[in-house]
Design a protein around this motif. Structure first.
Motif, PDB file in Angstrom:
ATOM      1  N   PHE A  82       0.851  -1.185   0.000  1.00 46.40           N
ATOM      2  CA  PHE A  82       0.000   0.000   0.000  1.00 46.40           C
ATOM      3  C   PHE A  82       0.884   1.231   0.000  1.00 46.40           C
ATOM      4  N   THR A  83       0.582   2.166  -0.893  1.00 44.88           N
ATOM      5  CA  THR A  83       1.393   3.368  -0.997  1.00 44.88           C
ATOM      6  C   THR A  83       0.783   4.542  -0.244  1.00 44.88           C
ATOM      7  N   SER A  84      -0.442   4.380   0.240  1.00 39.50           N
ATOM      8  CA  SER A  84      -1.092   5.474   0.960  1.00 39.50           C
ATOM      9  C   SER A  84      -2.157   4.905   1.893  1.00 39.50           C
ATOM     10  N   PRO A  85      -2.576   5.691   2.856  1.00 40.85           N
ATOM     11  CA  PRO A  85      -3.675   5.261   3.723  1.00 40.85           C
ATOM     12  C   PRO A  85      -4.960   4.998   2.937  1.00 40.85           C
ATOM     13  N   GLU A  86      -5.135   5.741   1.847  1.00 40.11           N
ATOM     14  CA  GLU A  86      -6.323   5.538   1.021  1.00 40.11           C
ATOM     15  C   GLU A  86      -6.302   4.154   0.361  1.00 40.11           C
ATOM     16  N   ASP A  87      -5.101   3.735  -0.087  1.00 42.09           N
ATOM     17  CA  ASP A  87      -4.967   2.389  -0.663  1.00 42.09           C
ATOM     18  C   ASP A  87      -5.347   1.333   0.371  1.00 42.09           C
ATOM     19  N   ARG A  88      -4.856   1.504   1.577  1.00 36.98           N
ATOM     20  CA  ARG A  88      -5.147   0.555   2.656  1.00 36.98           C
ATOM     21  C   ARG A  88      -6.647   0.540   2.958  1.00 36.98           C
ATOM     22  N   ALA A  89      -7.261   1.704   3.006  1.00 33.18           N
ATOM     23  CA  ALA A  89      -8.703   1.797   3.269  1.00 33.18           C
ATOM     24  C   ALA A  89      -9.503   1.139   2.150  1.00 33.18           C
ATOM     25  N   ASN A  90      -9.087   1.360   0.915  1.00 35.17           N
ATOM     26  CA  ASN A  90      -9.769   0.726  -0.220  1.00 35.17           C
ATOM     27  C   ASN A  90      -9.631  -0.791  -0.154  1.00 35.17           C
ATOM     28  N   TYR A  91      -8.451  -1.251   0.195  1.00 35.27           N
ATOM     29  CA  TYR A  91      -8.226  -2.695   0.355  1.00 35.27           C
ATOM     30  C   TYR A  91      -9.158  -3.257   1.433  1.00 35.27           C
ATOM     31  N   GLN A  92      -9.215  -2.571   2.579  1.00 38.81           N
ATOM     32  CA  GLN A  92     -10.052  -3.049   3.685  1.00 38.81           C
ATOM     33  C   GLN A  92     -11.521  -3.137   3.257  1.00 38.81           C
TER      34      GLN A  92
END
Length: 99
Positions: A20-30
């Motif tokens: 994940f390159t950003s918190p948004e990527d992590r949130a989208n993954y979740q």
């Protein structure tokens, strides 16, 4: 257009492989993982995340595993408890690693 289950699984695998390159990527993954788990009742991604965190604790030189400090030990046992909800045998394996 609704993504197929195969598309969801592929996207989740890709995100895990690339990181994940950003918190948004992590949130989208979740969010995608939750959708996938709700639709399939396949919790393998959650299990994989927990096992990965446990392995980091075990293999990190700073942790002196299995002689963990109290905070790290509590975190480890919390992860094992979460894992137990998904896979009791694997949770028992990691519980036994503490000795």
């Amino acid at each position: 257009m609704t993504k197929t289950i195969e598309d969801l699984r592929y996207q989740l695998e890709e995100w895990l492989a690339q990181g994940f390159t950003s918190p948004e990527d992590r949130a989208n993954y979740q969010a995608l993982k939750e959708q996938y788990e709700d639709e399939t009742l396949d919790y393998s991604f959650s299990k994989q995340e927990i096992v990965g965190q446990l392995e980091v604790i075990i293999t990190s030189r700073e942790n002196d595993f299995p002689d963990l400090d109290e905070v790290t030990r509590d975190g480890y046992l919390e992860l094992v408890s979460q894992l137990e909800e998904l896979d009791e045998d694997t949770a028992n394996y990691y519980r036994k690693q503490l000795g």
